[in-house]
Write a protein that holds these residues in place. Sequence first.
Motif, PDB file in Angstrom:
ATOM      1  N   LEU A 104     -45.751  33.393 -13.944  1.00  0.00           N
ATOM      2  CA  LEU A 104     -45.252  32.668 -15.113  1.00  0.00           C
ATOM      3  C   LEU A 104     -46.344  31.747 -15.647  1.00  0.00           C
ATOM      4  CD1 LEU A 104     -41.786  31.588 -13.658  1.00  0.00           C
ATOM      5  CD2 LEU A 104     -42.308  33.607 -15.038  1.00  0.00           C
ATOM      6  N   PRO A 105     -46.330  31.504 -16.952  1.00  0.00           N
ATOM      7  CA  PRO A 105     -47.306  30.555 -17.495  1.00  0.00           C
ATOM      8  C   PRO A 105     -46.993  29.146 -16.994  1.00  0.00           C
ATOM      9  CG  PRO A 105     -45.694  31.135 -19.158  1.00  0.00           C
ATOM     10  CD  PRO A 105     -45.423  32.020 -17.968  1.00  0.00           C
ATOM     11  N   ARG A 106     -48.016  28.329 -16.893  1.00  0.00           N
ATOM     12  CA  ARG A 106     -47.801  26.930 -16.519  1.00  0.00           C
ATOM     13  C   ARG A 106     -47.309  26.207 -17.765  1.00  0.00           C
ATOM     14  NH1 ARG A 106     -52.165  23.575 -15.878  1.00  0.00           N
ATOM     15  NH2 ARG A 106     -51.054  21.631 -15.893  1.00  0.00           N
ATOM     16  N   HIS A 107     -46.012  26.299 -17.984  1.00  0.00           N
ATOM     17  CA  HIS A 107     -45.394  25.809 -19.214  1.00  0.00           C
ATOM     18  C   HIS A 107     -44.014  25.235 -18.860  1.00  0.00           C
ATOM     19  CE1 HIS A 107     -43.351  25.988 -23.104  1.00  0.00           C
ATOM     20  NE2 HIS A 107     -44.560  25.938 -23.631  1.00  0.00           N
ATOM     21  N   PRO A 108     -43.553  24.214 -19.565  1.00  0.00           N
ATOM     22  CA  PRO A 108     -42.251  23.622 -19.257  1.00  0.00           C
ATOM     23  C   PRO A 108     -41.084  24.612 -19.250  1.00  0.00           C
ATOM     24  CG  PRO A 108     -43.451  22.166 -20.713  1.00  0.00           C
ATOM     25  CD  PRO A 108     -44.272  23.428 -20.592  1.00  0.00           C
ATOM     26  N   ARG A 109     -41.161  25.671 -20.011  1.00  0.00           N
ATOM     27  CA  ARG A 109     -40.074  26.656 -20.032  1.00  0.00           C
ATOM     28  C   ARG A 109     -40.062  27.562 -18.804  1.00  0.00           C
ATOM     29  NH1 ARG A 109     -41.573  28.334 -25.717  1.00  0.00           N
ATOM     30  NH2 ARG A 109     -41.043  26.490 -26.890  1.00  0.00           N
ATOM     31  N   SER A 110     -41.082  27.457 -17.972  1.00  0.00           N
ATOM     32  CA  SER A 110     -41.160  28.336 -16.801  1.00  0.00           C
ATOM     33  C   SER A 110     -40.053  28.097 -15.790  1.00  0.00           C
ATOM     34  CB  SER A 110     -42.524  28.222 -16.139  1.00  0.00           C
ATOM     35  OG  SER A 110     -43.492  28.824 -16.974  1.00  0.00           O
ATOM     36  N   ALA A 111     -39.497  26.904 -15.749  1.00  0.00           N
ATOM     37  CA  ALA A 111     -38.372  26.655 -14.831  1.00  0.00           C
ATOM     38  C   ALA A 111     -37.187  27.545 -15.207  1.00  0.00           C
ATOM     39  CB  ALA A 111     -37.981  25.187 -14.838  1.00  0.00           C
ATOM     40  N   ALA A 112     -36.929  27.703 -16.495  1.00  0.00           N
ATOM     41  CA  ALA A 112     -35.836  28.584 -16.935  1.00  0.00           C
ATOM     42  C   ALA A 112     -36.141  30.032 -16.581  1.00  0.00           C
ATOM     43  CB  ALA A 112     -35.614  28.436 -18.434  1.00  0.00           C
ATOM     44  N   HIS A 113     -37.392  30.453 -16.734  1.00  0.00           N
ATOM     45  CA  HIS A 113     -37.775  31.814 -16.352  1.00  0.00           C
ATOM     46  C   HIS A 113     -37.598  32.018 -14.849  1.00  0.00           C
ATOM     47  CE1 HIS A 113     -39.273  32.898 -20.296  1.00  0.00           C
ATOM     48  NE2 HIS A 113     -40.016  31.810 -20.323  1.00  0.00           N
ATOM     49  N   ALA A 114     -37.947  31.007 -14.067  1.00  0.00           N
ATOM     50  CA  ALA A 114     -37.795  31.112 -12.610  1.00  0.00           C
ATOM     51  C   ALA A 114     -36.331  31.254 -12.221  1.00  0.00           C
ATOM     52  CB  ALA A 114     -38.421  29.898 -11.933  1.00  0.00           C
ATOM     53  N   ARG A 115     -35.443  30.570 -12.916  1.00  0.00           N
ATOM     54  CA  ARG A 115     -34.006  30.714 -12.631  1.00  0.00           C
ATOM     55  C   ARG A 115     -33.526  32.127 -12.944  1.00  0.00           C
ATOM     56  NH1 ARG A 115     -34.218  25.517 -14.831  1.00  0.00           N
ATOM     57  NH2 ARG A 115     -33.422  26.231 -16.847  1.00  0.00           N
ATOM     58  N   ARG A 116     -34.115  32.765 -13.955  1.00  0.00           N
ATOM     59  CA  ARG A 116     -33.752  34.160 -14.248  1.00  0.00           C
ATOM     60  C   ARG A 116     -34.234  35.090 -13.140  1.00  0.00           C
ATOM     61  NH1 ARG A 116     -34.323  32.176 -19.470  1.00  0.00           N
ATOM     62  NH2 ARG A 116     -36.468  32.804 -19.836  1.00  0.00           N
ATOM     63  N   VAL A 117     -35.393  34.785 -12.554  1.00  0.00           N
ATOM     64  CA  VAL A 117     -35.881  35.558 -11.408  1.00  0.00           C
ATOM     65  C   VAL A 117     -34.897  35.412 -10.259  1.00  0.00           C
ATOM     66  CG1 VAL A 117     -37.729  35.758  -9.686  1.00  0.00           C
ATOM     67  CG2 VAL A 117     -38.296  35.393 -12.096  1.00  0.00           C
ATOM     68  N   LEU A 118     -34.450  34.203  -9.997  1.00  0.00           N
ATOM     69  CA  LEU A 118     -33.455  33.954  -8.952  1.00  0.00           C
ATOM     70  C   LEU A 118     -32.175  34.741  -9.214  1.00  0.00           C
ATOM     71  CD1 LEU A 118     -32.349  32.339  -6.487  1.00  0.00           C
ATOM     72  CD2 LEU A 118     -31.673  30.574  -8.142  1.00  0.00           C
ATOM     73  N   ALA A 119     -31.733  34.781 -10.459  1.00  0.00           N
ATOM     74  CA  ALA A 119     -30.494  35.486 -10.801  1.00  0.00           C
ATOM     75  C   ALA A 119     -30.575  36.979 -10.506  1.00  0.00           C
ATOM     76  CB  ALA A 119     -30.156  35.254 -12.272  1.00  0.00           C
ATOM     77  N   LYS A 120     -31.769  37.551 -10.539  1.00  0.00           N
ATOM     78  CA  LYS A 120     -31.929  38.971 -10.208  1.00  0.00           C
ATOM     79  C   LYS A 120     -31.717  39.229  -8.721  1.00  0.00           C
ATOM     80  CE  LYS A 120     -35.227  39.822 -13.899  1.00  0.00           C
ATOM     81  NZ  LYS A 120     -36.602  40.201 -14.232  1.00  0.00           N
ATOM     82  N   VAL A 121     -31.903  38.198  -7.912  1.00  0.00           N
ATOM     83  CA  VAL A 121     -31.856  38.335  -6.451  1.00  0.00           C
ATOM     84  C   VAL A 121     -30.542  37.835  -5.870  1.00  0.00           C
ATOM     85  CG1 VAL A 121     -32.952  37.577  -4.305  1.00  0.00           C
ATOM     86  CG2 VAL A 121     -34.360  38.193  -6.276  1.00  0.00           C
ATOM     87  N   ALA A 122     -30.046  36.737  -6.395  1.00  0.00           N
ATOM     88  CA  ALA A 122     -28.859  36.095  -5.828  1.00  0.00           C
ATOM     89  C   ALA A 122     -27.683  36.237  -6.780  1.00  0.00           C
ATOM     90  CB  ALA A 122     -29.145  34.624  -5.571  1.00  0.00           C
ATOM     91  N   PRO A 123     -26.611  36.845  -6.333  1.00  0.00           N
ATOM     92  CA  PRO A 123     -25.432  36.964  -7.195  1.00  0.00           C
ATOM     93  C   PRO A 123     -24.846  35.585  -7.491  1.00  0.00           C
ATOM     94  CG  PRO A 123     -24.916  37.673  -4.966  1.00  0.00           C
ATOM     95  CD  PRO A 123     -26.385  37.400  -5.008  1.00  0.00           C
TER      96      PRO A 123
END
Length: 131
Positions: free
Chosen positions: A10-29
């Motif tokens: 992910l880019p080092r950008h403030p919106r990356s936290a939201a992108h990281a949560r989407r990554v989590l959603a792919k793994v954890a129901p």
Amino acid sequence: MTGHSAVATLPRHPRSAAHARRVLAKVAPTDCAVVDTAALLLSEVVSNAVRHAGGAAIEVAVARDPAVGAITGAVFDREPAMGSGSRSGDAPAGEMETGRGLDLLEALAASWGVATVGDHGKWVWFRLPAE
């Protein structure tokens, strides 16, 4: 990415936290007992990397152990040293706007730590057991 783990650059950008949560959603129901806590901690660790580390990108890794429901999250950044953990400003703890990320890790994660990769950077990780 598998059904039980995912990695993203992910880019080092403030919106990356939201992108990281989407990554989590792919793994954890969403019905996983600790998914909300994992999302909070992942957001905190990503935000710390975005704010304090160098480089243009960070790595996010999330894994879920389906046998027990445990979730592990980790963020890699290009800054090998861990910051001092100092909080911003001179305000009393209850009035501070920043500086609580490591406190959250300590309070909510079953375990967490920092693994340096020589002078290339570090992984900050946490593990949450199933509740």
